[in-house]
Design an enzyme around this catalytic site. Structure first.
Site, short mmCIF file in Angstrom:
data_model
loop_
_atom_site.label_atom_id
_atom_site.label_comp_id
_atom_site.label_asym_id
_atom_site.label_seq_id
_atom_site.Cartn_x
_atom_site.Cartn_y
_atom_site.Cartn_z
N ARG A 172 0.78 -1.26 -0.03
CA ARG A 172 -0.17 -0.03 0.02
C ARG A 172 0.77 1.39 -0.13
NH1 ARG A 172 2.21 2.18 3.71
NH2 ARG A 172 0.90 3.62 4.02
N GLY A 173 0.24 2.37 0.06
CA GLY A 173 0.96 3.73 -0.23
C GLY A 173 0.99 3.89 -1.78
N ARG A 201 -7.51 -0.04 -6.53
CA ARG A 201 -7.73 1.14 -5.39
C ARG A 201 -7.60 2.29 -6.18
NH1 ARG A 201 -4.22 1.21 -0.33
NH2 ARG A 201 -6.13 2.39 0.26
N GLN A 254 -1.65 2.47 10.14
CA GLN A 254 -0.53 2.33 9.14
C GLN A 254 0.51 3.15 10.11
OE1 GLN A 254 -3.65 3.07 8.04
NE2 GLN A 254 -3.44 2.70 5.79
N ASP A 265 -2.00 10.95 -2.07
CA ASP A 265 -2.22 9.85 -2.94
C ASP A 265 -2.77 10.40 -4.25
OD1 ASP A 265 -2.48 8.38 -0.50
OD2 ASP A 265 -2.87 7.05 -2.08
N ASN A 271 -5.32 12.52 0.64
CA ASN A 271 -4.21 11.55 1.33
C ASN A 271 -5.24 10.80 2.59
OD1 ASN A 271 -1.48 10.81 2.00
ND2 ASN A 271 -1.57 11.66 3.95
#
Ligand code: MRU
Length: 383
Positions: A56-57, A122, A231, A272, A282
């Site tokens: 992720r990220g 995503r 996270q 993001d 984000n």
């Protein structure tokens, strides 16, 4: 605008590795209790891994998808070449360029389907589509040039490597530029995880923190735990501990108190998706931090590579916000935390308006308001 990093600067963290014919992702769902790898060599596994947040990220999702497509291209090339050889009873040498083109269209169709599957995993992180579009462009060009499929797949692999290497370099530059903004003894807050796990190598927001730390600035970091997936407590605290950066975990609701009592000098997060006017999506809760920082006159910075900018969006109103499963809110580590039939709402991201952002730290420098102008200029610098 440049400052060189000291030699002692550590290499950060890699969220993936290629081992022989296996594509392995650090299983971020398991950290910090366990460091293990998830095998994402098959396309379906990569789709699952991105959806389930094994990886992720925003930048890391893009890099992982690029390698996933390169692996899929190899698999398709081998399979179609084998089929073609059997069907036409040809030797490899007899398989001419023209004949390979038959397989080329099937290859392209299957590759595009794989790309579409990944794009849908995503929706908010624009780096995902940015990376898969780059991969498709390379494959399209190779097929158009009637390059044999096996070579076409190798070109795709080289492109995935280039995407990774560009991110590593971008993060280093971001860390470099951003660390100049960090004062000696600064106390920072960050949200979610924008470290090497999320962006490869140094990371973005965490890269700035790393660089400031290794430049001997005596900084300390408050990490928001970042509900619902945590996270912050699981990944950011782990990365900070790896580099022995002084850090303190806080619940998301504590930042207002810390700011009002004079315990915070700077806020820095990743992003993001950033629109052309600087509005930035984000992890959910980033907007809260930005509003609080604005109220308390504390600078709020975003650190992100240019692959996070969506030049098609004039502002943040049309940034798609991923809505994730209710279960992430209703449980912690699988254990229910509310009444049995409770409903939950789980938007994964929020949008921080540009006017709350003191600067956007990119690989080409720190962009300042008016972002419509500075972002356009930055694209020019990159191209
Ligand atoms: O849902 P996640 O964990 O993928 O969200 C990640 C973030 O919001 C990060 O801050 C962002 O992707 C920047 S990563 C350098």
């Amino acid at each position: 605008m440049s400052a060189s990093l000291t030699k002692s600067f550590l290499p950060g963290v890699m969220p993936l590795k290629v081992e022989g014919d296996r594509l392995l992702l650090v299983d971020q769902r398991k950290l910090p209790l366990e460091f293990c790898y998830f095998d994402a060599s098959e396309h379906e596994q990569m789709v699952f891994a991105i959806k389930d947040m094994v990886v992720r990220g925003a930048p890391s999702i893009g890099v992982a998808a690029a390698f996933g497509l390169a692996f899929e291209a190899r698999r398709l090339a081998q399979e179609l070449t084998r089929q073609e050889l059997t069907r036409q009873e040809l030797t490899k040498e007899e398989l001419t360029r023209d004949k390979l083109q038959l397989g080329g269209l099937t290859f392209l169709r299957a590759f595009t389907q794989a790309k579409d599957d990944l794009d849908q995993t995503r929706p908010t992180a624009v780096n995902l589509r940015w990376a898969t579009e780059r991969m498709k462009k390379v494959v399209l060009a190779a097929i158009a040039a009637q390059v044999p499929l096996v070579q076409c797949a190798e070109q795709a692999y080289l492109e995935a490597e280039a995407i990774l290497n560009e991110h590593l370099a971008a993060n280093l530059a971001i860390s470099n530029f951003g660390s100049e903004l960090v004062k000696n003894g600064a106390r920072l807050i960050t949200h979610c995880n924008a470290g090497g796990l999320a962006a490869c190598g140094y990371g973005t927001a965490l890269g700035v923190i790393r660089a400031a730390h290794y430049q001997g600035k005596n900084i300390s970091v408050y990490a928001d735990e970042t509900r619902p997936r945590n996270q912050g407590s699981k990944l950011t605290m782990w990365e900070l501990a790896q580099d022995k950066i002084p850090s303190t975990l806080i619940c998301d609701s504590m930042s207002g108190h810390l700011m009002s009592s004079g315990q915070i000098d700077m806020v820095i997060t990743g992003a993001d998706r950033i629109a052309r006017n600087g509005d930035s999506a984000n992890k959910i809760g980033t907007y809260n931090l930005a509003v609080l920082a604005h109220y308390h006159k504390i600078p709020f910075y975003i650190a992100a590579p240019l692959s996070t900018f969506d030049f098609d969006l004039i502002d943040g109103k049309n940034i798609p916000i991923e809505e994730r499963e209710q279960n992430e809110v209703l449980t912690i580590n699988g254990a229910p935390i509310t009444v049995p039939d409770a409903q939950a709402y789980n938007p994964g991201f929020d949008v921080t308006p540009a006017q709350l952002i003191a600067g956007i730290i990119t690989e080409v420098g720190v962009l300042r308001p008016d972002y419509s102008l500075s972002i356009t200029k930055a694209i020019g610098l990159k191209n």
